[in-house]
Design a protein around this motif. Structure first.
Motif, short mmCIF file in Angstrom:
data_model
loop_
_atom_site.label_atom_id
_atom_site.label_comp_id
_atom_site.label_asym_id
_atom_site.label_seq_id
_atom_site.Cartn_x
_atom_site.Cartn_y
_atom_site.Cartn_z
N GLU A 92 0.84 -1.19 0.00
CA GLU A 92 0.00 0.00 0.00
C GLU A 92 0.88 1.24 0.00
O GLU A 92 1.99 1.23 0.53
CB GLU A 92 -0.91 0.00 1.23
CG GLU A 92 -1.86 -1.18 1.30
CD GLU A 92 -2.88 -1.19 0.19
OE1 GLU A 92 -3.31 -0.10 -0.25
OE2 GLU A 92 -3.25 -2.28 -0.25
N PHE A 93 0.36 2.33 -0.56
CA PHE A 93 1.11 3.58 -0.62
C PHE A 93 1.50 4.04 0.77
O PHE A 93 2.63 4.49 1.00
CB PHE A 93 0.26 4.65 -1.33
CG PHE A 93 0.98 5.94 -1.53
CD1 PHE A 93 1.94 6.07 -2.52
CD2 PHE A 93 0.71 7.03 -0.73
CE1 PHE A 93 2.61 7.27 -2.72
CE2 PHE A 93 1.37 8.23 -0.92
CZ PHE A 93 2.32 8.35 -1.91
N ALA A 94 0.60 3.93 1.73
CA ALA A 94 0.87 4.38 3.10
C ALA A 94 1.96 3.54 3.78
O ALA A 94 2.58 4.00 4.73
CB ALA A 94 -0.40 4.33 3.92
N ASP A 95 2.19 2.33 3.28
CA ASP A 95 3.21 1.47 3.87
C ASP A 95 4.62 1.77 3.36
O ASP A 95 5.59 1.27 3.90
CB ASP A 95 2.89 0.00 3.59
CG ASP A 95 1.60 -0.45 4.26
OD1 ASP A 95 1.21 0.18 5.26
OD2 ASP A 95 0.99 -1.42 3.78
N LEU A 96 4.72 2.58 2.31
CA LEU A 96 6.03 2.91 1.75
C LEU A 96 6.77 3.89 2.66
O LEU A 96 6.15 4.67 3.37
CB LEU A 96 5.86 3.55 0.38
CG LEU A 96 5.30 2.67 -0.72
CD1 LEU A 96 5.04 3.50 -1.98
CD2 LEU A 96 6.24 1.53 -1.03
N PRO A 97 8.10 3.88 2.60
CA PRO A 97 8.87 4.88 3.36
C PRO A 97 8.56 6.28 2.84
O PRO A 97 8.17 6.47 1.69
CB PRO A 97 10.33 4.52 3.07
CG PRO A 97 10.31 3.18 2.44
CD PRO A 97 8.96 2.94 1.89
N THR A 98 8.75 7.25 3.70
CA THR A 98 8.45 8.64 3.35
C THR A 98 9.19 9.09 2.10
O THR A 98 8.61 9.76 1.24
CB THR A 98 8.78 9.57 4.53
OG1 THR A 98 8.05 9.12 5.67
CG2 THR A 98 8.43 11.00 4.22
N THR A 99 10.46 8.73 1.98
CA THR A 99 11.23 9.14 0.79
C THR A 99 10.63 8.56 -0.49
O THR A 99 10.61 9.24 -1.51
CB THR A 99 12.70 8.74 0.92
OG1 THR A 99 12.78 7.33 1.17
CG2 THR A 99 13.39 9.50 2.04
N ALA A 100 10.16 7.35 -0.44
CA ALA A 100 9.55 6.73 -1.61
C ALA A 100 8.24 7.43 -1.96
O ALA A 100 7.95 7.68 -3.14
CB ALA A 100 9.31 5.24 -1.37
N ARG A 101 7.43 7.74 -0.95
CA ARG A 101 6.16 8.43 -1.20
C ARG A 101 6.40 9.81 -1.80
O ARG A 101 5.72 10.21 -2.75
CB ARG A 101 5.35 8.54 0.09
CG ARG A 101 4.71 7.21 0.47
CD ARG A 101 3.82 7.38 1.65
NE ARG A 101 4.68 7.50 2.84
CZ ARG A 101 4.26 7.85 4.03
NH1 ARG A 101 3.01 8.16 4.23
NH2 ARG A 101 5.10 7.91 5.03
N VAL A 102 7.37 10.55 -1.25
CA VAL A 102 7.68 11.88 -1.77
C VAL A 102 8.19 11.77 -3.21
O VAL A 102 7.80 12.56 -4.08
CB VAL A 102 8.70 12.60 -0.86
CG1 VAL A 102 9.24 13.86 -1.52
CG2 VAL A 102 8.08 12.92 0.48
N SER A 103 9.04 10.79 -3.48
CA SER A 103 9.57 10.60 -4.83
C SER A 103 8.45 10.31 -5.83
O SER A 103 8.46 10.85 -6.95
CB SER A 103 10.57 9.45 -4.86
OG SER A 103 11.67 9.74 -4.04
N ILE A 104 7.50 9.50 -5.45
CA ILE A 104 6.37 9.16 -6.33
C ILE A 104 5.53 10.41 -6.60
O ILE A 104 5.14 10.68 -7.74
CB ILE A 104 5.53 8.03 -5.74
CG1 ILE A 104 6.32 6.72 -5.77
CG2 ILE A 104 4.20 7.88 -6.48
CD1 ILE A 104 5.69 5.58 -4.99
N ILE A 105 5.26 11.18 -5.57
CA ILE A 105 4.45 12.40 -5.73
C ILE A 105 5.17 13.41 -6.61
O ILE A 105 4.56 14.02 -7.50
CB ILE A 105 4.09 12.98 -4.35
CG1 ILE A 105 3.11 12.04 -3.64
CG2 ILE A 105 3.50 14.38 -4.48
CD1 ILE A 105 2.88 12.37 -2.19
N VAL A 106 6.47 13.59 -6.40
CA VAL A 106 7.23 14.53 -7.22
C VAL A 106 7.28 14.07 -8.68
O VAL A 106 7.08 14.87 -9.60
CB VAL A 106 8.66 14.72 -6.66
CG1 VAL A 106 9.56 15.44 -7.63
CG2 VAL A 106 8.60 15.45 -5.33
#
Length: 79
Positions: free
Chosen positions: A14-28
């Motif tokens: 799940e997206f929420a289970d990803l590390p913060t850096t991965a989530r930020v990278s995906i959003i950027v």
């Protein structure tokens, strides 16, 4: 997930289970993708047809190809 076999690993993250850096990278990356598509469509709309290599409708459709469409237009589509 197979509820009868607890040894079966969860195949989907799940997206929420990803590390913060991965989530930020995906959003950027998504923001850059959307911005480049919009910029290419705006440029294509404003640019005269004689200043575009090939039909404008084909370049507009090419923007739907993630990553490739905008990069191809900015690299090869404009005269």
């Amino acid at each position: 997930m197979n509820s009868r076999n607890p040894s079966v690993a969860k195949a989907r993250t799940e997206f929420a289970d990803l590390p913060t850096t991965a989530r930020v990278s995906i959003i950027v990356a998504a923001a850059v993708e959307v911005t480049s598509k919009i910029a290419a469509w705006v440029d294509l709309y404003r640019r005269p047809a004689d200043k575009v290599r090939g039909p404008k409708w084909a370049w507009a459709a090419a923007q739907l190809i993630n990553g490739f469409g905008p990069a191809a237009y900015w690299s090869f589509g404009r005269k």
